[in-house]
Enzyme design. Structure first.
Site, PDB file in Angstrom:
ATOM      1  N   SER A 187       0.720  -1.090   0.014  1.00 59.20           N
ATOM      2  CA  SER A 187      -0.050  -0.111  -0.016  1.00 59.20           C
ATOM      3  C   SER A 187       0.863   1.235  -0.133  1.00 59.20           C
ATOM      4  O   SER A 187       1.816   1.261   0.599  1.00 59.20           O
ATOM      5  CB  SER A 187      -0.845  -0.060   1.230  1.00 59.20           C
TER       6      SER A 187
ATOM      7  N   TYR B  28      -1.657   0.276  10.651  1.00 59.67           N
ATOM      8  CA  TYR B  28      -1.750  -0.568   9.093  1.00 59.67           C
ATOM      9  C   TYR B  28      -0.684  -0.092   8.256  1.00 59.67           C
ATOM     10  O   TYR B  28      -0.139  -1.016   7.759  1.00 59.67           O
ATOM     11  CB  TYR B  28      -3.114   0.006   8.596  1.00 59.67           C
TER      12      TYR B  28
END
Ligand code: NAP
Length: 250
Positions: A149, A163
């Site tokens: 990501s 995260y």
């Protein structure tokens, strides 16, 4: 898109029951892969994806396993070994978001959970897949795509720092494995989607986040699947250790 291939090799897509994983599974089945479609809990969702793949003429087997559980992961690979063509592909996609908010407010259990699924899970699965692909262990080589990501370089302050940290680990996993497995015929890359409207994106302030996307729109799961298809294919035959951003310029 219809099925095009002999399906004599298997790709494992973890977290294939929903969102990005489901779109990638459908696309790779059309590319000719036999798909081992892993999910954690939502059997009905996995079955619906499998039905769509079969309707398009593809081959698929759904397999429940929690990727953060080493015994489950062993069981997942044992079933692939027993029931499916040789494993030559992995899309290491299963993942969860951490609770939205400041990093200083995350509790012990949530911190442990996001690390165990996003990091330990990805490592357990990558290790088992790589062992089966390595030429020195009798494998035929293969391709691994890890779902990263842009969060790993943006940090997602005030929102998803825990995260983002797990996705930093994914970036390292790709670099290390690409270098360790290059001579084994195994390519390893990171696919890094931007803002994609899946269940994982629920609760985020999309309007505010879109202001930071140069292309000014969300991405579609199919656009991520297209990039995965390319990375998994021979067209990307000299691409290893790379990160492919599908982020609209973000
Ligand atoms: P999603 O819609 O929430 O789907 C998550 C998938 O992972 C589901 O299939 C779920 O299975 C599975 N899963 C969750 N925990 C698992 C576990 N312990 N073991 C096995 N499977 C598990 O998520 P998504 O948005 O498609 O995200 C997929 C990947 O892309 C993740 O790695 C995520 O970090 C990454 N990503 C997403 C975005 C985005 O904007 N959406 C952006 C960048 C990166 P069940 O259905 O059984 O629960």
């Amino acid at each position: 898109m219809t099925f095009d291939g002999s399906a004599e090799r298997t790709v494992l897509v973890t977290g294939g029951s929903r969102g990005i994983g489901a779109a990638i599974a459908e696309r790779l089945a059309c590319d000719g892969w036999s798909v081992a479609l892993n999910y954690a809990a939502r059997a009905a969702a996995a079955d619906a994806v499998a039905d769509r793949i079969r309707e398009a003429g593809g081959r698929v087997r759904t397999i429940r396993a929690d990727v953060s559980d080493a015994a489950d992961v062993r069981g997942l690979f044992a079933e692939i070994d027993r029931e499916m063509p040789r494993l030559e592909g992995l899309v290491n996609n299963a993942g969860i978001a951490s609770p939205l908010g400041n990093f200083t407010d995350i509790d012990d259990a949530a911190m442990a959970r996001v690390v165990s699924i996003n990091v330990t899970g990805a490592m357990l699965v990558a290790r088992e897949a790589a062992r089966r692909m390595m030429r020195s262990r009798g494998g035929a080589g293969g391709v691994i795509v890890n779902l990263g990501s842009p969060a790993f370089r943006l940090g997602n302050p005030g929102e998803l720092v825990a995260y983002a940290t797990t996705k930093g680990a994914i970036a390292s996993l790709t670099i290390g494995l690409a270098r360790e497995l290059g001579a084994e015929g195994v390519r390893v890359n990171t696919l890094a989607p931007g803002l994609i409207p899946t269940d994982m994106a629920e609760g985020r302030d999309i309007g505010k986040l879109l202001a930071g996307v140069p292309m000014g729109r969300l991405g579609a799961v199919e656009e991520v699947a297209e990039a995965a298809s390319w990375l998994m294919s021979e067209k990307a035959g000299y691409v290893s250790g790379a990160t492919l951003d599908v982020t609209g310029g973000r």
